[in-house]
Design a protein around this motif. Structure first.
Motif, PDB file in Angstrom:
ATOM      1  N   GLU A 172       0.906  -1.257   0.069  1.00 25.74           N
ATOM      2  CA  GLU A 172      -0.102   0.037  -0.197  1.00 25.74           C
ATOM      3  C   GLU A 172       0.795   1.258  -0.140  1.00 25.74           C
ATOM      4  O   GLU A 172       0.231   2.335  -0.370  1.00 25.74           O
ATOM      5  CB  GLU A 172      -0.966   0.002   0.998  1.00 25.74           C
ATOM      6  CG  GLU A 172      -1.868  -1.225   1.061  1.00 25.74           C
ATOM      7  CD  GLU A 172      -2.818  -1.219   2.158  1.00 25.74           C
ATOM      8  OE1 GLU A 172      -2.563  -0.658   3.417  1.00 25.74           O
ATOM      9  OE2 GLU A 172      -4.018  -2.002   2.520  1.00 25.74           O
ATOM     10  N   LEU A 173       1.974   1.344   0.379  1.00 31.77           N
ATOM     11  CA  LEU A 173       3.112   2.512   0.454  1.00 31.77           C
ATOM     12  C   LEU A 173       4.002   2.468  -0.512  1.00 31.77           C
ATOM     13  O   LEU A 173       4.131   3.437  -0.889  1.00 31.77           O
ATOM     14  CB  LEU A 173       3.749   2.529   1.740  1.00 31.77           C
ATOM     15  CG  LEU A 173       2.830   2.624   3.025  1.00 31.77           C
ATOM     16  CD1 LEU A 173       3.675   2.479   4.444  1.00 31.77           C
ATOM     17  CD2 LEU A 173       2.107   3.565   3.264  1.00 31.77           C
ATOM     18  N   GLU A 178       1.089   4.579  -7.412  1.00 30.90           N
ATOM     19  CA  GLU A 178       0.631   5.337  -5.949  1.00 30.90           C
ATOM     20  C   GLU A 178      -0.745   5.464  -5.915  1.00 30.90           C
ATOM     21  O   GLU A 178      -1.594   5.880  -6.825  1.00 30.90           O
ATOM     22  CB  GLU A 178       1.405   6.717  -5.803  1.00 30.90           C
ATOM     23  CG  GLU A 178       2.928   6.406  -5.649  1.00 30.90           C
ATOM     24  CD  GLU A 178       3.532   7.879  -5.386  1.00 30.90           C
ATOM     25  OE1 GLU A 178       2.750   8.859  -5.213  1.00 30.90           O
ATOM     26  OE2 GLU A 178       4.766   8.141  -5.329  1.00 30.90           O
ATOM     27  N   GLY A 183      -2.848   4.540   0.856  1.00 26.40           N
ATOM     28  CA  GLY A 183      -1.397   4.908   1.665  1.00 26.40           C
ATOM     29  C   GLY A 183      -1.697   5.768   3.149  1.00 26.40           C
ATOM     30  O   GLY A 183      -1.079   5.303   4.117  1.00 26.40           O
ATOM     31  N   ARG A 224       5.795   8.388  -1.447  1.00 27.77           N
ATOM     32  CA  ARG A 224       7.034   7.789  -0.807  1.00 27.77           C
ATOM     33  C   ARG A 224       7.995   8.693  -0.172  1.00 27.77           C
ATOM     34  O   ARG A 224       8.436   8.363   0.939  1.00 27.77           O
ATOM     35  CB  ARG A 224       7.777   6.770  -2.054  1.00 27.77           C
ATOM     36  CG  ARG A 224       6.708   5.979  -2.759  1.00 27.77           C
ATOM     37  CD  ARG A 224       7.666   5.253  -3.623  1.00 27.77           C
ATOM     38  NE  ARG A 224       6.732   4.087  -4.522  1.00 27.77           N
ATOM     39  CZ  ARG A 224       7.234   3.604  -5.781  1.00 27.77           C
ATOM     40  NH1 ARG A 224       8.349   3.558  -5.780  1.00 27.77           N
ATOM     41  NH2 ARG A 224       6.209   2.909  -6.255  1.00 27.77           N
ATOM     42  N   ILE A 227       6.628   9.638   3.385  1.00 29.02           N
ATOM     43  CA  ILE A 227       6.101   8.481   4.197  1.00 29.02           C
ATOM     44  C   ILE A 227       6.634   8.832   5.699  1.00 29.02           C
ATOM     45  O   ILE A 227       6.072   8.811   6.596  1.00 29.02           O
ATOM     46  CB  ILE A 227       6.436   7.252   3.759  1.00 29.02           C
ATOM     47  CG1 ILE A 227       5.549   6.857   2.548  1.00 29.02           C
ATOM     48  CG2 ILE A 227       6.073   6.125   4.955  1.00 29.02           C
ATOM     49  CD1 ILE A 227       5.631   5.513   1.913  1.00 29.02           C
TER      50      ILE A 227
END
Length: 318
Positions: A172-173, A178, A183, A224, A227
């Protein structure tokens, strides 16, 4: 929602040292199960009702004998049909989801509730909307003996470690396409569960992380890249609320939490290969800490299945 600690002096603080798993166990047994014995409750035995996640939380920290010793005679799944026991009290240890709240209200509302009284403990903070939904049912309110946030939503896998049960986090991340919505939802769950670790430890950490850095003004910052920032912000938001809602929670920072991307934490893959635990999880098809394998039958029949638990007292870990 306010939070009350019924046994903070014996479980935390400067007394006898207790490891992480012991702290989690004492919170579940003393702060939750034992607290349901007090007040207006006169029942000797109670029913413990949990959902899929909280069953695993409980099983990692406590044995069935521990639960029975605290007055629980029956453990039930909230999502399965259950026999009415109107003479017994019930302890609910559930996630604060809309589905669970609806099931709880269904159990305790109307003229014929399933149980005499309900002591409800949520594994993480419950939204105001769901609290309001509970308050609207006038038949349920007099039957509630407790309504609290335990803030304990992790698996204490050993004396020093825990996992948050986000098996799909990598997908999911970091998937090729994306999906910001998925996320963000994944990071929110991770942040909530990591924060509950500090609620149990009664620690208020400095939250440190690696911020996203663009190579130049023309480089776009991706999901990303953000995160660590998003996860750190989520954990911090929960910790700030704990300062106001959890009794005896530190008001100033007491430790440090480092949130590292795998590209920064380069030693982790190397240490991983040195551990017996990691080898088992890499090479065997395990369910939690349980491995099922076949052994030859002593009577000459088909192979027999045998369960093996990978735990700290396993002789191979020595």
């Amino acid at each position: 929602m306010s939070y009350s600690d019924s046994d903070s002096s014996s479980s935390y603080g400067g007394g006898e040292y207790k490891n992480f798993k012991q702290i989690s166990r004492e919170r579940l047994l003393h702060e939750m199960l034992r607290s349901a014995k007090t007040g207006s409750s006169k029942s000797t035995w109670k029913v413990l009702i949990m959902d899929k996640l909280t069953v695993k939380i409980m099983s990692y920290s406590c044995k069935m004998a521990d639960i029975t010793q605290e007055g629980v005679s029956l453990v039930e799944d909230i999502h399965k049909r259950r026999q009415p026991l109107p003479s017994m009290d019930a302890i609910y240890f559930i996630q604060p989801t809309k589905e669970n709240v609806i099931m709880f209200l269904s159990d305790m509302s109307g003229r014929s509730p399933l149980y005499k009284k309900a002591f409800v403990f949520f594994s993480s903070p419950i939204s105001r909307e769901l609290v309001s939904h509970i308050k609207k049912d006038a038949t349920v309110l007099p039957r509630i003996g407790a309504l609290r946030e335990m803030n304990l939503e992790y698996f204490a896998i050993d004396s020093q470690g825990f996992v948050t049960d986000n098996e799909r986090a990598l997908e999911e991340l970091f998937c090729d396409e994306e999906n910001t919505r998925k996320g963000d939802a994944c990071l929110n769950v991770m942040a909530t569960r990591i924060a509950t670790v500090f609620a149990s430890l009664r620690e208020f950490p400095f939250v440190r992380y690696r911020a996203a850095k663009s190579l130049d003004a023309m480089t776009m910052t991706t999901f990303r890249d953000l995160i660590p920032t998003k996860l750190a912000a989520g954990v911090w938001n929960h910790l700030v609320k704990y300062k106001q809602t959890i009794e005896n929670f530190p008001q100033t920072e007491t430790c440090e939490l480092l949130i590292l991307d795998r590209s920064v934490d380069q030693i982790a893959p190397i240490i991983h290969e040195w551990t017996y635990d990691a080898i088992c999880r890499d090479l065997l098809n395990m369910e939690g800490n349980k491995y099922v394998h076949e052994v030859p039958s002593k009577t000459g029949g088909p192979p027999e299945k045998k369960e093996v638990l990978l735990e700290e007292h396993d002789s191979y870990l020595a």
